[in-house]
Design an enzyme around this catalytic site. Structure first.
Site, PDB file in Angstrom:
ATOM      1  CG  ASP A   1      -2.087   0.901   1.106  1.00 35.06           C
ATOM      2  OD1 ASP A   1      -2.285   1.478   0.014  1.00 35.06           O
ATOM      3  OD2 ASP A   1      -2.825   1.066   2.105  1.00 35.06           O
TER       4      ASP A   1
ATOM      5  CG  HIS B   1       0.245   1.723  -9.301  1.00 36.09           C
ATOM      6  ND1 HIS B   1      -0.031   1.363  -8.005  1.00 36.09           N
ATOM      7  CD2 HIS B   1      -0.830   2.431  -9.719  1.00 36.09           C
ATOM      8  CE1 HIS B   1      -1.233   1.823  -7.661  1.00 36.09           C
ATOM      9  NE2 HIS B   1      -1.731   2.485  -8.674  1.00 36.09           N
TER      10      HIS B   1
ATOM     11  CG  LEU C   1       9.661 -17.055  -2.911  1.00 41.46           C
ATOM     12  CD1 LEU C   1       9.706 -16.750  -1.420  1.00 41.46           C
ATOM     13  CD2 LEU C   1       9.895 -15.772  -3.675  1.00 41.46           C
TER      14      LEU C   1
HETATM   15  C1  FPP Z   1      -1.639   0.142  -3.395  1.00 39.27           C
HETATM   16  O1  FPP Z   1      -1.289   1.477  -3.522  1.00 39.27           O
HETATM   17  C2  FPP Z   1      -1.204  -0.646  -4.536  1.00 39.27           C
HETATM   18  C3  FPP Z   1      -2.026  -1.240  -5.446  1.00 39.27           C
HETATM   19  C4  FPP Z   1      -3.486  -1.179  -5.369  1.00 39.27           C
HETATM   20  C5  FPP Z   1      -1.534  -1.988  -6.593  1.00 39.27           C
HETATM   21  C6  FPP Z   1      -0.202  -2.630  -6.449  1.00 39.27           C
HETATM   22  C7  FPP Z   1      -0.011  -3.491  -7.617  1.00 39.27           C
HETATM   23  C8  FPP Z   1       1.113  -3.593  -8.293  1.00 39.27           C
HETATM   24  C9  FPP Z   1       2.355  -2.878  -7.933  1.00 39.27           C
HETATM   25  C10 FPP Z   1       1.042  -4.461  -9.526  1.00 39.27           C
HETATM   26  C11 FPP Z   1       1.859  -5.660  -9.421  1.00 39.27           C
HETATM   27  C12 FPP Z   1       1.358  -6.743 -10.265  1.00 39.27           C
HETATM   28  C13 FPP Z   1       2.134  -7.544 -11.018  1.00 39.27           C
HETATM   29  C14 FPP Z   1       1.616  -8.829 -11.529  1.00 39.27           C
HETATM   30  C15 FPP Z   1       3.509  -7.172 -11.347  1.00 39.27           C
HETATM   31  P1  FPP Z   1      -2.422   2.585  -3.580  1.00 39.27           P
HETATM   32  O2  FPP Z   1      -2.628   2.958  -5.016  1.00 39.27           O
HETATM   33  O3  FPP Z   1      -3.648   2.107  -2.882  1.00 39.27           O
HETATM   34  O4  FPP Z   1      -1.728   3.751  -2.811  1.00 39.27           O
HETATM   35  P2  FPP Z   1      -2.443   4.902  -1.970  1.00 39.27           P
HETATM   36  O5  FPP Z   1      -3.195   4.236  -0.861  1.00 39.27           O
HETATM   37  O6  FPP Z   1      -1.293   5.726  -1.490  1.00 39.27           O
HETATM   38  O7  FPP Z   1      -3.326   5.635  -2.929  1.00 39.27           O
END
Ligand code: FPP
Length: 240
Positions: A17, A34, A128
């Site tokens: 997060d 992201h 893993l």
């Molecule tokens: C949370 O940050 C993160 C997510 C909802 C997405 C995380 C997913 C990835 C990094 C993709 C990985 C997938 C693959 C298969 C490589 P947020 O956007 O909720 O952050 P915020 O709470 O600060 O807005």
């Protein structure tokens, strides 16, 4: 640290997060967070593999994440391609197997193909397991298990009296992990302290670790700190 070190959790769940806030702090679009978050996945996976962790389940996309702006959802759906194109050979070299839980049939076809290819190409790896929870929701997972039990009762294959904890566990998407199905440790970054529908059944006795560090900033040092905190916890599983 050796694999048999009892201080190392076998199965770690991670709620990644804070990507959006990381980007906002830098006046960048959320997707930049992201993108950077994907780099963190690579670092943590490599480190966890070296330490002898057996399974990492990453909360990559929840059933609720469809409610995000279309542009962001589209970007998130394209991330697996970028990630696996760049990183799958190294994962395989490190003997890491890719797996998924969640309903990936609802993802764009290209994303599904990329994920399936990654799973197929790493099938022979015995180290893993990097398990992506994508279009995953803990309540939906339990709901599916309940439906399947109801079907079996209806068809006479299962007696109501025979429904035990195991009948639910056998029908969860983590059933294939056997005694490793339940994460020993769940880490959530960015200061939020909730599970947000992640591995609800499996987290019954997980140790929870929350850190204010945003996921794109989460380093191998931060990871080790979480492991250190875990090693100091006394896990009693409801006993004295
Ligand atoms: C949370 O940050 C993160 C997510 C909802 C997405 C995380 C997913 C990835 C990094 C993709 C990985 C997938 C693959 C298969 C490589 P947020 O956007 O909720 O952050 P915020 O709470 O600060 O807005």
């Amino acid at each position: 640290m050796a694999q048999e070190n009892i201080g190392i959790p076998h199965h770690i769940g991670i709620i990644m997060d804070g990507n959006g806030r990381w980007a906002k702090k830098r006046f960048l679009p959320r997707i930049a967070g992201h993108k950077r978050g994907v780099e963190t996945i690579k670092q943590i996976t490599k480190h966890a593999s070296k330490l002898g962790v057996k399974i990492i389940t990453l909360y990559a996309f929840s059933t609720e994440n469809w409610g995000r702006p279309e542009e962001e959802v589209n970007f998130l759906m394209r991330l697996p391609k970028e990630f696996f194109n760049a990183f799958l050979p190294e994962l395989i070299e490190n003997n890491c197997r890719v797996e998924c839980i969640g309903d990936i049939s609802k993802l764009p076809e290209e994303t599904q193909n990329i994920l399936q290819q990654a799973v197929q190409q790493s099938l022979h790896c015995t180290g893993l397991i990097l398990n992506f929870a994508i279009n995953y929701g803990g309540q939906q997972e339990i709901l599916e298990a309940v439906r399947s039990i109801a079907q079996d009762v209806k068809s006479g294959q299962l007696a109501v009296d025979a429904i035990e904890i195991e009948q639910i566990e056998q029908r969860l998407t983590t059933a294939r992990y056997g005694e490793l199905a339940n994460p020993d440790l769940i880490i959530r970054t960015s200061g939020e302290q909730r599970l947000s529908n992640f591995l609800l059944w499996q987290s019954a006795y997980s140790e929870l670790y929350f850190t204010d560090v945003l996921w794109p900033d989460f380093s191998t040092k931060d990871f080790e700190q979480a492991l250190l905190a875990f090693s100091k916890r006394q896990r009693r599983f409801g006993k004295v």
